[in-house]
Design an enzyme around this catalytic site. Sequence first.
Site, PDB file in Angstrom:
ATOM      1  CG  HIS A 148      41.113  45.407  37.122  1.00 14.99           C
ATOM      2  ND1 HIS A 148      41.898  45.131  36.760  1.00 14.99           N
ATOM      3  CD2 HIS A 148      40.875  44.345  36.455  1.00 14.99           C
ATOM      4  CE1 HIS A 148      42.694  44.964  35.677  1.00 14.99           C
ATOM      5  NE2 HIS A 148      41.875  44.167  35.139  1.00 14.99           N
ATOM      6  NE  ARG A 203      30.422  42.780  34.390  1.00 14.11           N
ATOM      7  CZ  ARG A 203      31.419  42.553  34.132  1.00 14.11           C
ATOM      8  NH1 ARG A 203      31.708  41.204  34.255  1.00 14.11           N
ATOM      9  NH2 ARG A 203      32.128  43.638  33.906  1.00 14.11           N
TER      10      ARG A 203
HETATM   11  O1  LIG Z   1      35.174  41.243  33.056  1.00 12.52           O
HETATM   12  C1  LIG Z   1      35.447  42.358  33.484  1.00 12.52           C
HETATM   13  O2  LIG Z   1      35.064  43.110  33.688  1.00 12.52           O
HETATM   14  C2  LIG Z   1      36.923  42.984  33.490  1.00 12.52           C
HETATM   15  C3  LIG Z   1      37.695  41.237  32.766  1.00 12.52           C
HETATM   16  C4  LIG Z   1      39.509  41.516  33.105  1.00 12.52           C
HETATM   17  O3  LIG Z   1      39.637  42.227  34.017  1.00 12.52           O
HETATM   18  C5  LIG Z   1      40.136  40.389  32.644  1.00 12.52           C
HETATM   19  O4  LIG Z   1      39.931  40.174  31.623  1.00 12.52           O
HETATM   20  O5  LIG Z   1      41.971  40.598  32.704  1.00 12.52           O
HETATM   21 FE   LIG Z   2      41.673  42.221  34.342  1.00 15.80          FE
END
Ligand SMILES: O=C(O)CCC(=O)C(=O)O
Ligand SMILES: [Fe+2]
Length: 122
Positions: free
Chosen positions: A71, A81
Site C-alpha cells: 500500500h 490529511r
Molecule cells: O496514513 C495512512 O493512510 C497509511 C499509513 C501507513 O501505511 C503506515 O503507517 O504504515
Molecule cells: Fe503502511
Amino acid sequence: MCPDADRALGLAPHTDSYLFMLLYQGNINGLQFYDDAMEWVDLELVEGALIVNIGDLMQIVSNGRFKLVLHSVVANNTRHRISKWFFYLPPWDDVVLPLKKLVEFDRLPMYRTVIWKEDVEF
Ligand SMILES: O=C(O)CCC(=O)C(=O)O
Ligand SMILES: [Fe+2]
C-alpha cells in the site's frame, strides 16, 4: 497538503510489520493498495470508518488466511490529511509462528517460525 502533489510521494509503497493496524483516515482519502490485477487502486473513502490493515505477522499466524497488501499514500494539493494509526504487535522478542490448529487443518505450516526482533528489518 503538498503544493506540487503530482511530483511528490505521500508515503512510498510498502508493507507493514506487525499483526494488524487500525487506521483512521478522517474524511480525506489517499490510501492506495496494489490489487491482484497488479494495479494501484484508491481505497474508497467511508467517512468514520476504521480500516484494518494486515501486517506480515498476521499472515504468518493465520497460516496465510490473512494476507498483507502493498500500500501507499498519495499526496494531494488541496487539503491537509491527518491519519491516525493504532498498531497491534507482540512483544519485541516473541516467537511468532502459524497457529497450531490451522497448521493441523492445512497439514503444513506455510511459514517458518520467526523471532520478530531478529527477522524484521526496518
Ligand atoms: O496514513 C495512512 O493512510 C497509511 C499509513 C501507513 O501505511 C503506515 O503507517 O504504515
Ligand atoms: Fe503502511
